[in-house]
Design a protein around this motif. Structure first.
Motif, PDB file in Angstrom:
ATOM      1  N   LEU A 180      98.219 -10.960 -23.993  1.00 53.97           N
ATOM      2  CA  LEU A 180      96.975 -11.611 -23.575  1.00 53.97           C
ATOM      3  C   LEU A 180      97.148 -12.291 -22.230  1.00 53.97           C
ATOM      4  O   LEU A 180      96.264 -12.217 -21.354  1.00 53.97           O
ATOM      5  CB  LEU A 180      96.542 -12.624 -24.637  1.00 53.97           C
ATOM      6  CG  LEU A 180      95.254 -13.401 -24.363  1.00 53.97           C
ATOM      7  CD1 LEU A 180      94.069 -12.459 -24.190  1.00 53.97           C
ATOM      8  CD2 LEU A 180      94.987 -14.396 -25.499  1.00 53.97           C
ATOM      9  N   PHE A 181      98.278 -12.931 -22.016  1.00 51.43           N
ATOM     10  CA  PHE A 181      98.544 -13.602 -20.737  1.00 51.43           C
ATOM     11  C   PHE A 181      98.544 -12.600 -19.586  1.00 51.43           C
ATOM     12  O   PHE A 181      97.883 -12.805 -18.554  1.00 51.43           O
ATOM     13  CB  PHE A 181      99.883 -14.336 -20.809  1.00 51.43           C
ATOM     14  CG  PHE A 181     100.394 -14.834 -19.480  1.00 51.43           C
ATOM     15  CD1 PHE A 181      99.861 -15.986 -18.913  1.00 51.43           C
ATOM     16  CD2 PHE A 181     101.389 -14.148 -18.791  1.00 51.43           C
ATOM     17  CE1 PHE A 181     100.316 -16.438 -17.677  1.00 51.43           C
ATOM     18  CE2 PHE A 181     101.850 -14.598 -17.565  1.00 51.43           C
ATOM     19  CZ  PHE A 181     101.312 -15.747 -17.009  1.00 51.43           C
ATOM     20  N   PHE A 182      99.272 -11.497 -19.741  1.00 49.81           N
ATOM     21  CA  PHE A 182      99.389 -10.525 -18.660  1.00 49.81           C
ATOM     22  C   PHE A 182      98.107  -9.718 -18.450  1.00 49.81           C
ATOM     23  O   PHE A 182      97.873  -9.204 -17.356  1.00 49.81           O
ATOM     24  CB  PHE A 182     100.556  -9.567 -18.916  1.00 49.81           C
ATOM     25  CG  PHE A 182     101.907 -10.146 -18.610  1.00 49.81           C
ATOM     26  CD1 PHE A 182     102.286 -10.390 -17.305  1.00 49.81           C
ATOM     27  CD2 PHE A 182     102.798 -10.445 -19.625  1.00 49.81           C
ATOM     28  CE1 PHE A 182     103.533 -10.925 -17.003  1.00 49.81           C
ATOM     29  CE2 PHE A 182     104.045 -10.974 -19.345  1.00 49.81           C
ATOM     30  CZ  PHE A 182     104.423 -11.216 -18.031  1.00 49.81           C
ATOM     31  N   ALA A 183      97.285  -9.607 -19.502  1.00 48.94           N
ATOM     32  CA  ALA A 183      96.061  -8.802 -19.395  1.00 48.94           C
ATOM     33  C   ALA A 183      95.131  -9.302 -18.299  1.00 48.94           C
ATOM     34  O   ALA A 183      94.382  -8.521 -17.700  1.00 48.94           O
ATOM     35  CB  ALA A 183      95.328  -8.778 -20.738  1.00 48.94           C
ATOM     36  N   PHE A 184      95.172 -10.588 -18.002  1.00 49.53           N
ATOM     37  CA  PHE A 184      94.294 -11.146 -16.968  1.00 49.53           C
ATOM     38  C   PHE A 184      94.691 -10.693 -15.562  1.00 49.53           C
ATOM     39  O   PHE A 184      93.931 -10.861 -14.610  1.00 49.53           O
ATOM     40  CB  PHE A 184      94.296 -12.675 -17.047  1.00 49.53           C
ATOM     41  CG  PHE A 184      93.555 -13.210 -18.246  1.00 49.53           C
ATOM     42  CD1 PHE A 184      92.175 -13.340 -18.229  1.00 49.53           C
ATOM     43  CD2 PHE A 184      94.237 -13.556 -19.398  1.00 49.53           C
ATOM     44  CE1 PHE A 184      91.487 -13.827 -19.335  1.00 49.53           C
ATOM     45  CE2 PHE A 184      93.569 -14.041 -20.519  1.00 49.53           C
ATOM     46  CZ  PHE A 184      92.193 -14.173 -20.484  1.00 49.53           C
ATOM     47  N   PHE A 185      95.887 -10.108 -15.411  1.00 47.05           N
ATOM     48  CA  PHE A 185      96.326  -9.614 -14.102  1.00 47.05           C
ATOM     49  C   PHE A 185      95.848  -8.184 -13.836  1.00 47.05           C
ATOM     50  O   PHE A 185      96.032  -7.659 -12.737  1.00 47.05           O
ATOM     51  CB  PHE A 185      97.861  -9.662 -14.005  1.00 47.05           C
ATOM     52  CG  PHE A 185      98.427 -11.052 -13.924  1.00 47.05           C
ATOM     53  CD1 PHE A 185      98.512 -11.719 -12.705  1.00 47.05           C
ATOM     54  CD2 PHE A 185      98.853 -11.707 -15.071  1.00 47.05           C
ATOM     55  CE1 PHE A 185      99.025 -12.997 -12.630  1.00 47.05           C
ATOM     56  CE2 PHE A 185      99.372 -12.987 -15.010  1.00 47.05           C
ATOM     57  CZ  PHE A 185      99.450 -13.639 -13.782  1.00 47.05           C
ATOM     58  N   LEU A 186      95.250  -7.533 -14.841  1.00 45.91           N
ATOM     59  CA  LEU A 186      94.737  -6.184 -14.642  1.00 45.91           C
ATOM     60  C   LEU A 186      93.513  -6.206 -13.731  1.00 45.91           C
ATOM     61  O   LEU A 186      92.785  -7.203 -13.671  1.00 45.91           O
ATOM     62  CB  LEU A 186      94.352  -5.565 -15.991  1.00 45.91           C
ATOM     63  CG  LEU A 186      95.503  -5.245 -16.952  1.00 45.91           C
ATOM     64  CD1 LEU A 186      94.952  -4.915 -18.329  1.00 45.91           C
ATOM     65  CD2 LEU A 186      96.342  -4.084 -16.423  1.00 45.91           C
ATOM     66  N   ASP A 187      93.272  -5.097 -13.055  1.00 46.03           N
ATOM     67  CA  ASP A 187      92.065  -4.968 -12.243  1.00 46.03           C
ATOM     68  C   ASP A 187      90.845  -4.903 -13.162  1.00 46.03           C
ATOM     69  O   ASP A 187      90.909  -4.333 -14.251  1.00 46.03           O
ATOM     70  CB  ASP A 187      92.123  -3.693 -11.387  1.00 46.03           C
ATOM     71  CG  ASP A 187      93.279  -3.714 -10.405  1.00 46.03           C
ATOM     72  OD1 ASP A 187      93.446  -4.734  -9.720  1.00 46.03           O
ATOM     73  OD2 ASP A 187      94.013  -2.711 -10.341  1.00 46.03           O
ATOM     74  N   ASN A 188      89.753  -5.457 -12.703  1.00 43.08           N
ATOM     75  CA  ASN A 188      88.523  -5.377 -13.497  1.00 43.08           C
ATOM     76  C   ASN A 188      88.106  -3.931 -13.703  1.00 43.08           C
ATOM     77  O   ASN A 188      87.626  -3.543 -14.765  1.00 43.08           O
ATOM     78  CB  ASN A 188      87.397  -6.157 -12.818  1.00 43.08           C
ATOM     79  CG  ASN A 188      87.580  -7.657 -12.943  1.00 43.08           C
ATOM     80  OD1 ASN A 188      88.002  -8.141 -13.988  1.00 43.08           O
ATOM     81  ND2 ASN A 188      87.287  -8.387 -11.885  1.00 43.08           N
ATOM     82  N   THR A 189      88.320  -3.111 -12.701  1.00 38.10           N
ATOM     83  CA  THR A 189      88.099  -1.676 -12.797  1.00 38.10           C
ATOM     84  C   THR A 189      89.248  -0.980 -12.090  1.00 38.10           C
ATOM     85  O   THR A 189      89.468  -1.222 -10.902  1.00 38.10           O
ATOM     86  CB  THR A 189      86.771  -1.251 -12.136  1.00 38.10           C
ATOM     87  OG1 THR A 189      85.695  -1.959 -12.747  1.00 38.10           O
ATOM     88  CG2 THR A 189      86.555   0.242 -12.304  1.00 38.10           C
ATOM     89  N   PRO A 190      90.042  -0.158 -12.799  1.00 35.11           N
ATOM     90  CA  PRO A 190      91.117   0.575 -12.119  1.00 35.11           C
ATOM     91  C   PRO A 190      90.567   1.323 -10.917  1.00 35.11           C
ATOM     92  O   PRO A 190      89.509   1.972 -11.003  1.00 35.11           O
ATOM     93  CB  PRO A 190      91.616   1.534 -13.214  1.00 35.11           C
ATOM     94  CG  PRO A 190      91.296   0.830 -14.493  1.00 35.11           C
ATOM     95  CD  PRO A 190      90.007   0.106 -14.229  1.00 35.11           C
ATOM     96  N   PRO A 191      91.240   1.251  -9.766  1.00 34.37           N
ATOM     97  CA  PRO A 191      90.685   1.782  -8.515  1.00 34.37           C
ATOM     98  C   PRO A 191      90.467   3.279  -8.489  1.00 34.37           C
ATOM     99  O   PRO A 191      89.728   3.777  -7.647  1.00 34.37           O
ATOM    100  CB  PRO A 191      91.749   1.373  -7.471  1.00 34.37           C
ATOM    101  CG  PRO A 191      93.004   1.169  -8.265  1.00 34.37           C
ATOM    102  CD  PRO A 191      92.568   0.650  -9.593  1.00 34.37           C
ATOM    103  N   TYR A 192      91.086   4.016  -9.418  1.00 33.22           N
ATOM    104  CA  TYR A 192      90.998   5.479  -9.336  1.00 33.22           C
ATOM    105  C   TYR A 192      90.072   6.067 -10.394  1.00 33.22           C
ATOM    106  O   TYR A 192      89.987   7.276 -10.546  1.00 33.22           O
ATOM    107  CB  TYR A 192      92.394   6.098  -9.508  1.00 33.22           C
ATOM    108  CG  TYR A 192      93.435   5.380  -8.698  1.00 33.22           C
ATOM    109  CD1 TYR A 192      93.403   5.393  -7.307  1.00 33.22           C
ATOM    110  CD2 TYR A 192      94.427   4.641  -9.328  1.00 33.22           C
ATOM    111  CE1 TYR A 192      94.343   4.706  -6.565  1.00 33.22           C
ATOM    112  CE2 TYR A 192      95.379   3.953  -8.588  1.00 33.22           C
ATOM    113  CZ  TYR A 192      95.328   3.990  -7.213  1.00 33.22           C
ATOM    114  OH  TYR A 192      96.261   3.303  -6.485  1.00 33.22           O
ATOM    115  N   VAL A 193      89.399   5.187 -11.148  1.00 33.82           N
ATOM    116  CA  VAL A 193      88.548   5.653 -12.237  1.00 33.82           C
ATOM    117  C   VAL A 193      87.097   5.608 -11.812  1.00 33.82           C
ATOM    118  O   VAL A 193      86.600   4.577 -11.363  1.00 33.82           O
ATOM    119  CB  VAL A 193      88.750   4.784 -13.503  1.00 33.82           C
ATOM    120  CG1 VAL A 193      87.826   5.274 -14.617  1.00 33.82           C
ATOM    121  CG2 VAL A 193      90.199   4.845 -13.960  1.00 33.82           C
TER     122      VAL A 193
END
Length: 400
Positions: A180-193
């Motif tokens: 859960l802690f690391f999930a906030f570092f993900l991009d809101n939308t992956p740049p290649y999708v």
């Protein structure tokens, strides 16, 4: 620090976020295993069915929610879906140790299954979103290895904590807090999708096709591999080969063998090339043969290693082929369809053996040995026929 993805680069925290999701996908139901004996004493009036439901209920709930999360990922924000699932998972992990009534434990287990089902598709789906080519294959292998290694470590930790107090065994679910802690570092939308329309199984215009063959293959090899953790202890007890401690050690060796190929799956593929799946199936079948002939402890150890290695090689390869067969935007949904077969196999395995009246711990190994050997032969000749067909086409083209 930047990590190359085959499409660009991502930050190290994003990679940690992806890895951390793989840590929690095998945890549901795990904490119950070491404390089933204690729970029979704690809840003396409870039936065996109620106690078994504590272990199996999350898996039943996980199945529909994997499919729901995978389908929703086509329209909703993946990061928000993932975080919502992890929040449910983590809240359950905090509540568990404070619950003293069996009915409430079952309710919490149901919610745990919901949270886990929402998380599981993204353990591979995000890798398909960010990575491509050989780098995607490698990362899928690492994610699979982390998943299985966490299963081994968490089982040991759960048993240790249960020795202090049975409530503490549930604390292994708190690994979800790391995710859960690391999930906030993900991009809101992956740049290649890119966005895509919601597909259906019969929608030929969407371009999406259900990976039916890969789903069936994953179910089949999981069914074969489950013979070890489901039957090994009773098998060794009936044949007077060893005690519970030895069977537990062999099961740990099995999961470690499943783990190892994932750390360098590209090298394994480079060794075996087009015969990787055939060799992996042959390894599983050979391992089962050693059980069929009631071998000693050394050969049984070799057997569980061969079965584990074969399954550990095929698992990330199936994920990779699934992701390769669909557009990037559909990968999470396609992978959810394949990954759900793991849980369906776990749920249906005991019912199928019961239906076949295979109550003995010995005959499941015979059955799976025959099935594995037959499918290995089929896969070998099918691969060779394809190779010959391609050579014939090339020769005809050269003549022209």
């Amino acid at each position: 620090m930047k990590i190359k993805t085959g499409r660009g680069t991502i930050g190290i925290m994003v990679l940690f976020a992806i890895y951390s999701i793989s840590m929690v996908t095998s945890l549901p139901g795990l904490a119950i295993s070491p404390i089933l004996g204690d729970l029979e004493t704690v809840f003396q009036k409870a039936s065996n069915l109620h106690l078994q439901m504590l272990e199996s209920l999350p898996s039943f709930i996980i199945v529909p929610f994997i499919l729901i999360a995978g389908r929703l990922s086509l329209r909703l924000n993946k990061k928000k879906l993932l975080i919502a699932g992890l929040i449910i998972f983590f809240i359950c992990s905090i509540i568990y140790p404070f619950v003293h009534r069996l009915n409430l434990l079952l309710v919490v287990s149901a919610f745990l299954g919901i949270g886990a089902g929402m998380v599981i598709p993204f353990s591979t789906g995000l890798i398909a979103d960010y990575f491509t080519g050989a780098r995607r294959t490698r990362q899928l292998g690492i994610a699979s290895a982390i998943n299985n290694l966490t299963l081994v470590l968490a089982t040991l930790l759960s048993g240790f904590l249960a020795g202090i107090n049975w409530h503490y065994s549930f604390l292994v679910y708190c690994f979800s807090g790391i995710s859960l802690f690391f999930a906030f570092f993900l991009d809101n939308t992956p740049p290649y999708v890119q966005s895509t329309s919601l597909p259906s199984a019969s929608d030929s215009h969407s371009g999406f096709k259900w990976p039916i063959k890969l789903m069936l293959l994953y179910y089949f090899i999981t069914f074969l591999a489950l013979t070890v953790p489901f039957n090994l202890s009773l098998y060794m007890q009936n044949l007077h080969i060893g005690n519970a401690e030895k069977s537990g050690t062999l099961i740990s060796i099995f999961f470690l063998a499943v783990t190892l190929p994932g750390f360098d799956i590209n090298r394994v593929i480079s060794w075996f090339k087009g015969y990787t799946n055939v060799i992996s199936l042959a390894a599983i079948s050979l391992g089962l043969v050693l059980f069929a002939f009631k071998s000693g402890i050394l050969l049984l150890t070799l057997g569980v290693i061969l079965i584990g290695l074969g399954y550990g090689i095929m698992q990330p390869i199936i994920y990779d082929k699934t992701a390769n067969g669909v557009p990037t935007a559909d990968a999470t949904y396609a992978l959810s369809l394949v990954m759900v077969m793991n849980y369906i196999s776990i749920i249906t395995y005991p019912f199928i053996l019961s239906w076949l009246s295979l109550d003995s711990a010995y005959f499941p190994f015979i059955l799976c040995m025959i099935l594995g050997a037959a499918f290995t032969v089929f896969a070998f000749f099918r691969l060779n026929s394809k190779t010959l067909g391609m050579k014939q086409i090339q020769e005809n083209n050269n003549v022209k």
